[in-house]
Motif scaffolding. Sequence first.
Motif, PDB file in Angstrom:
ATOM      1  N   LYS A  36       1.330  -0.836  -0.369  1.00 26.49           N
ATOM      2  CA  LYS A  36      -0.203  -0.281   0.038  1.00 26.49           C
ATOM      3  C   LYS A  36       0.850   1.001  -0.122  1.00 26.49           C
ATOM      4  O   LYS A  36       0.352   2.343  -0.938  1.00 26.49           O
ATOM      5  CB  LYS A  36      -0.854  -0.042   0.820  1.00 26.49           C
TER       6      LYS A  36
ATOM      7  N   TYR B  27      -3.641   1.379   8.873  1.00 24.50           N
ATOM      8  CA  TYR B  27      -4.104  -0.067   8.719  1.00 24.50           C
ATOM      9  C   TYR B  27      -4.420  -1.161  10.065  1.00 24.50           C
ATOM     10  O   TYR B  27      -5.074  -1.598   9.805  1.00 24.50           O
ATOM     11  CB  TYR B  27      -3.193  -1.180   8.517  1.00 24.50           C
TER      12      TYR B  27
ATOM     13  N   THR C 157      -6.494   3.409   4.047  1.00 23.25           N
ATOM     14  CA  THR C 157      -6.845   4.651   2.426  1.00 23.25           C
ATOM     15  C   THR C 157      -6.617   6.432   3.236  1.00 23.25           C
ATOM     16  O   THR C 157      -5.560   7.167   2.518  1.00 23.25           O
ATOM     17  CB  THR C 157      -7.486   4.489   1.481  1.00 23.25           C
TER      18      THR C 157
END
Length: 338
Positions: A95, A173, A283
């Motif tokens: 990510k 996360y 995100t």
Amino acid sequence: MKTFFLLLMSICIGTAATAQEQLLKLVTCEGKAQGTYYIVKYLAVDTASMRDRIDSVFAVIDHSLSLYKPGSLINQFNATGDVKMDEHMRTVVEKAIYTSKATQGIFDITVKPLVYLWGFGVTKPSFRGVPPADSIKKALSYVGYRYLSVKGDHLTTTKKGVQIDCNGIAQGYTVDVLGKFLEQQGIQHYLVDVGGELCAKGVNQQGKNWRVGIERPAPGDTAYEPIQAMVELQNNGIATSGNYRRFFDQGRTRFAHTIDPGTGVALHNQIISVTVMAKDCFTADAFDNPLILMGVEKGLKFIAQHPAYGLEALYIYKAADGSIKEARSPGFRYFGIF
């Protein structure tokens, strides 16, 4: 560790609770983890605390990504430039590389040498101030996500001495992992807060959507007012990055802990904070640092030009006259009451 401005709130708006939801009880678990606090609120018939199991989730992630934990996978990589990643580390690293590409390197987990050079690392510095230009230049030579190579579950570096710091993304996360853990226990209504990074699903004990408050610093100092705005969470995540919790002043300039991986210089613009909403906290957390480094104009333009990322943001910044101003993307207003 990042700076946060969100307060957990239980005041909510929404529809009335269903009969089934009225049978559920609110359970709250609180503790310390990842150098900060956590608060997990959820609705369940069984009111027995899951704090021990929640702490176990933190322990597993820390074994993977904590710079504070000796022998963690991230520390193994930083010592050798080579590590076999577990699922957590691989997800976060992939990510991070994705976000680096999306922001053209404004986000970069190889920034660790600069973080320590500026005195914002795990160890307490003997001196904190603007480093010499030659020291910044040397540290910059080890910064660049393109030096990282991921093949399956193997992470290596193509340049000796490259190290990573995932603190700018790992907390978001962790929030989402805790949310998924709760869902695996059959829980459909929860709010997870780890140091001000949050995700929410379902409704609170009143059958209404979860809401959080955003703090606003007072002009001229590091104090802050309790609530600047109320933001409603509807199965999404929120993260905040800012400059008034971890910083130092040199002359008339304030340098915050967010480092620009392009210039090697600590954040010193007039932005106080940026709060980012996204489909998940992972995100939101990935993009809050690059958005604060971009600044208000470029940051809002980036959001408008990349709708696929699903980002909305609220900037709080100091104007030339010293007053506190706000700017936000068009979609952010739909989540809050101002």
